[in-house]
Design a protein around this motif. Sequence first.
Motif, short mmCIF file in Angstrom:
data_model
loop_
_atom_site.label_atom_id
_atom_site.label_comp_id
_atom_site.label_asym_id
_atom_site.label_seq_id
_atom_site.Cartn_x
_atom_site.Cartn_y
_atom_site.Cartn_z
N SER A 1 6.20 -43.78 -38.86
CA SER A 1 6.61 -42.70 -37.96
C SER A 1 5.80 -41.44 -38.17
O SER A 1 5.55 -40.68 -37.22
CB SER A 1 8.10 -42.41 -38.17
N THR B 1 0.55 -38.05 -31.94
CA THR B 1 1.11 -37.47 -30.72
C THR B 1 0.80 -35.99 -30.62
O THR B 1 0.28 -35.50 -29.61
CB THR B 1 2.63 -37.69 -30.69
N HIS C 1 5.25 -43.85 -29.40
CA HIS C 1 6.12 -44.98 -29.75
C HIS C 1 6.37 -45.90 -28.56
O HIS C 1 6.40 -47.13 -28.71
CB HIS C 1 7.45 -44.44 -30.30
N TYR C 2 6.51 -45.35 -27.36
CA TYR C 2 6.95 -46.13 -26.21
C TYR C 2 5.87 -47.05 -25.65
O TYR C 2 6.14 -48.23 -25.38
CB TYR C 2 7.50 -45.19 -25.14
N THR D 1 3.79 -39.46 -35.18
CA THR D 1 4.01 -38.05 -34.88
C THR D 1 2.71 -37.26 -34.95
O THR D 1 2.43 -36.42 -34.08
CB THR D 1 5.04 -37.46 -35.85
N THR E 1 7.36 -38.33 -30.26
CA THR E 1 7.62 -39.78 -30.17
C THR E 1 6.94 -40.44 -28.97
O THR E 1 7.24 -41.59 -28.67
CB THR E 1 9.14 -40.02 -30.08
N ALA E 2 6.05 -39.75 -28.29
CA ALA E 2 5.47 -40.29 -27.05
C ALA E 2 4.67 -41.56 -27.31
O ALA E 2 4.68 -42.48 -26.49
CB ALA E 2 4.59 -39.23 -26.39
N LYS F 1 1.43 -32.71 -20.85
CA LYS F 1 2.07 -33.34 -22.01
C LYS F 1 3.00 -32.37 -22.72
O LYS F 1 4.07 -32.75 -23.22
CB LYS F 1 0.99 -33.85 -22.98
N GLY G 1 6.51 -32.42 -21.48
CA GLY G 1 7.30 -33.64 -21.63
C GLY G 1 8.11 -33.62 -22.92
O GLY G 1 7.59 -33.28 -23.99
N ARG H 1 9.18 -36.09 -24.73
CA ARG H 1 8.72 -37.07 -25.71
C ARG H 1 7.49 -36.58 -26.47
O ARG H 1 7.30 -36.93 -27.64
CB ARG H 1 8.40 -38.40 -25.01
N TRP H 2 6.68 -35.78 -25.82
CA TRP H 2 5.54 -35.19 -26.51
C TRP H 2 6.00 -34.03 -27.38
O TRP H 2 5.37 -33.73 -28.41
CB TRP H 2 4.50 -34.72 -25.50
N ASP I 1 8.90 -33.85 -29.05
CA ASP I 1 9.53 -34.33 -30.28
C ASP I 1 8.64 -35.30 -31.06
O ASP I 1 9.06 -35.83 -32.09
CB ASP I 1 10.88 -34.98 -29.99
#
Length: 408
Positions: free
Chosen positions: A308, A315, A286-287, A312, A283-284, A273, A276, A278-279, A281
């Motif tokens: 948000s 995450t 969120h998807y 965060t 935001t992982a 992770k 990655g 997305r992890w 920043d």
Amino acid sequence: MSVEKDTARARSPFKGMGIKLDTAIARGLNRITGAALAPYQSAIVRIGFSLTFALYLLREWPHRLELYGTTSPWGFDLAHRLVASNHAFTVLLWSNDRLWFELVYHGTIVACLLLLVGWHTRTMSLLFMVGVLSLLNRNVLLGDGGDTLIHLMASYLVLTRCGQVWSLDARRRARAATSVGDGSNAMSVTLWAVCGAGLALAELTGFADIPLRWVLILWTLWLVQALWFWAVRSRFTEVRALCDVVANLVHNSAMLVIAAQVCLLYATAGWYKIQGPRWQDGTALHYPLHLNYFSPWVSLSQALDSRSTIVTLITYGTVFAQVAFPFALLNRRVKNVLLAILITEHATIAVICGLPFFSMAMVFADMVFMPTNALRWVGAKVSAGRDRLTRRNRRSKSPPRTGVRARV
């Protein structure tokens, strides 16, 4: 000259260290060979994974033929090709007949339930492993990650003495007041004989197509069971003691492997992770909240995604907890805190993402690290509730009193 050497030895700061080291090693050996450690942890693994797989099979019962049976899109020939390449084990490829599939599927459910209550756990753990491997290796395209963990734990449970507590075996041993092994009664011998006869018949008739290494594994386990029966009934106390020591050593090694497996799982998941974007920043989370497959409660997913800051924090907190967990084992208090966080995380995943069986598998794997006192407390509460319920049922079933009071 000799007097000076003796004086130097007497003043040496390392005097007696060898004796202390030998004593510590002896204590360690006695600890890992004298008893099967973590009996409550092994029992919770047995109960948890058999319950998880039984519930999974019951939920998928209406779709069993499409998933693992004769009408599966992953056809019989495709499964044969894959198994021939990876040498996996599954009895479902011995025949493409529906009757054979129904026997294996429902037999696995029965094995799960019997292992859950701890009825002849040594035999049921082996049948549970055969059922799990047979179904999961029949169609490898299914699953959500929890099936891989069930696959591993089913193999490890065969090597453990997971029926010491919270089982019908433990109750039977307590009633019989036996002090050696698990006991050997007529039912245990009958189950052993039926399993051996069935395996031999399948091989001799050519019905079974078993890889050589699995033939050796299954027959070795069968012979070990025979050796245990003989050792329990043997008049040689040394033989019984040796078998008990070996069983304790194998059990403790298997529990160590289970704990290491959980640590490896979290360590690899956490470090992957970290790599990655997305992890990184935050935001992982969120998807998956916007995927229909992982959003059974759309309103709940939208409410969580609308904040948000919470997304965060969850995450980053997930990555931190997974990476730090193997290191937290060095401190009991920190380990317990992270354990509670991870269990809460998996419970949340079960509700929000709709992955109940994956979460159940992870939670019961985490419970390997639960404190023994906590597990005993839970067991005592469950036993008290069961006794209270039993007393209520007895009172409700008892006939009413019809006696007539004498007049004064």
